[in-house]
Design a protein around this motif. Structure first.
Motif, mmCIF file in Angstrom:
data_model
loop_
_atom_site.group_PDB
_atom_site.id
_atom_site.type_symbol
_atom_site.label_atom_id
_atom_site.label_comp_id
_atom_site.label_asym_id
_atom_site.label_seq_id
_atom_site.Cartn_x
_atom_site.Cartn_y
_atom_site.Cartn_z
ATOM 1 N N ASP A 203 20.821 13.576 -27.854
ATOM 2 C CA ASP A 203 20.107 14.466 -28.765
ATOM 3 C C ASP A 203 19.208 13.619 -29.653
ATOM 4 O O ASP A 203 19.644 12.585 -30.180
ATOM 5 C CB ASP A 203 21.074 15.248 -29.649
ATOM 6 N N ILE A 205 15.746 13.936 -32.659
ATOM 7 C CA ILE A 205 14.747 14.705 -33.394
ATOM 8 C C ILE A 205 13.493 13.845 -33.475
ATOM 9 O O ILE A 205 13.532 12.767 -34.096
ATOM 10 C CB ILE A 205 15.228 15.092 -34.804
ATOM 11 N N THR A 210 11.524 19.150 -36.374
ATOM 12 C CA THR A 210 12.823 19.349 -37.013
ATOM 13 C C THR A 210 13.867 19.826 -36.022
ATOM 14 O O THR A 210 15.062 19.713 -36.289
ATOM 15 C CB THR A 210 12.706 20.384 -38.150
ATOM 16 N N ASP A 211 13.447 20.390 -34.896
ATOM 17 C CA ASP A 211 14.392 20.851 -33.891
ATOM 18 C C ASP A 211 14.872 19.687 -33.026
ATOM 19 O O ASP A 211 14.222 18.652 -32.909
ATOM 20 C CB ASP A 211 13.767 21.937 -33.015
ATOM 21 N N GLU A 227 15.097 22.247 -25.921
ATOM 22 C CA GLU A 227 14.875 22.256 -27.371
ATOM 23 C C GLU A 227 15.972 23.105 -28.001
ATOM 24 O O GLU A 227 16.198 24.248 -27.590
ATOM 25 C CB GLU A 227 13.495 22.814 -27.703
ATOM 26 N N ASP A 229 17.686 24.661 -31.625
ATOM 27 C CA ASP A 229 17.508 24.929 -33.048
ATOM 28 C C ASP A 229 18.550 24.149 -33.848
ATOM 29 O O ASP A 229 19.749 24.230 -33.557
ATOM 30 C CB ASP A 229 17.644 26.430 -33.324
ATOM 31 N N LYS A 230 18.086 23.393 -34.856
ATOM 32 C CA LYS A 230 19.003 22.527 -35.602
ATOM 33 C C LYS A 230 20.028 23.326 -36.401
ATOM 34 O O LYS A 230 21.144 22.858 -36.629
ATOM 35 C CB LYS A 230 18.201 21.619 -36.540
ATOM 36 N N HIS A 233 21.912 25.891 -33.413
ATOM 37 C CA HIS A 233 22.343 25.135 -32.229
ATOM 38 C C HIS A 233 22.169 25.944 -30.934
ATOM 39 O O HIS A 233 22.862 25.692 -29.940
ATOM 40 C CB HIS A 233 23.796 24.668 -32.375
ATOM 41 N N THR A 236 16.035 26.983 -27.754
ATOM 42 C CA THR A 236 14.804 27.717 -28.063
ATOM 43 C C THR A 236 13.718 27.493 -27.023
ATOM 44 O O THR A 236 12.686 28.157 -27.055
ATOM 45 C CB THR A 236 14.265 27.308 -29.443
#
Length: 250
Positions: A203, A205, A210-211, A227, A229-230, A233, A236
């Motif tokens: 993983d 960034i 930011t994702d 991708e 979403d932070k 999770h 996206t």
């Protein structure tokens, strides 16, 4: 090529707006270098007209504004019109800038001082990364865009691509990330950091976002690039190719 997909709850109205769109599209097809669109300030009609022109011509577009306030307004409007495409923001990243100077009456030298906004720096990096990796890009910029970033080939050469199906193992990806100044941190992810999860999953960034970008390997092959979403999770989006560039290049 990913197509520009205009999203709006309304359509061009009256006689002048559809005519303006047709004339501008025809001018671009005829390779006219200069065209002027006139309209009432603040109505949003010119922005929607240009959005329709972009959708019909399918060309990457640079929109120049004379100050950051107008650039921010246009950025939000174009993001609403093109939610499936890349709309980027490229303005000066200085919150404060004092150029070096000399006062001869006092024989006093004042050295340069500046404060950089890290969020805007991140958005500038995102704009550059999008231009190098995608075709469906609209960049909203202030006049700072006239100052070159250098040779795009040199910029791209500082990073590396990861492609779905590529023959590369986890250890080699980690080594390349460290080489371009990414920091390994398995506890907290931030822009410019990566972590290694169980199995063959990395993983990271990017410095431009930011994702989370998740690279999943199976043996010596990149199986999937996702991708995440932070916050939630949840996935996206999915990528065939990502471009990893140094987090502090700007």
């Amino acid at each position: 090529m990913t197509r520009f997909n205009l999203k709006a709850d309304f359509s061009p109205q009256g006689g002048s707006q559809p005519d303006a769109i047709r004339a501008l599209v025809a001018g671009i097809s005829d390779k006219n270098r200069f065209q002027t669109l006139m309209g009432v300030t603040g109505s949003g009609g010119k922005t929607f007209t240009i959005a329709n022109v972009i959708a019909q011509t399918q060309k990457p577009t640079l929109v120049l504004a004379h100050n950051k306030t107008l650039a921010a307004q246009l950025y939000n409007e174009f993001r609403d019109f093109f939610p499936e495409n890349r709309v980027e923001y490229f303005v000066s990243y200085y919150d404060y800038y004092q150029p070096e100077s000399y006062i001869p009456q006092r024989d006093q030298y004042i050295e340069k001082d500046a404060a950089i906004n890290p969020k805007i720096e991140q958005m500038r990096l995102a704009a550059t990364a999008s231009l190098l990796s995608r075709d469906d890009v609209i960049v909203i910029a202030s006049v700072s865009a006239i100052y070159g970033l250098g040779n795009p080939e040199n910029f791209e050469g500082l990073g590396f691509e990861v492609t779905q199906g590529e023959q590369i193992n986890r250890a080699e990806i980690i080594s390349r990330l460290i080489d371009i100044q990414y920091e390994r941190n398995d506890m907290e992810l931030q822009p410019g950091r990566f972590r290694v999860k169980g199995g063959d999953t990395i993983d990271l960034i990017p410095g431009s976002g930011t994702d989370i970008i998740r690279i999943e390997c199976f043996g010596s092959e990149v199986e999937r690039i996702t991708e995440i979403d932070k916050i939630t999770h949840q996935p996206t989006g999915y990528f065939r190719i990502i471009l990893c560039i140094p987090p502090g290049i700007m």
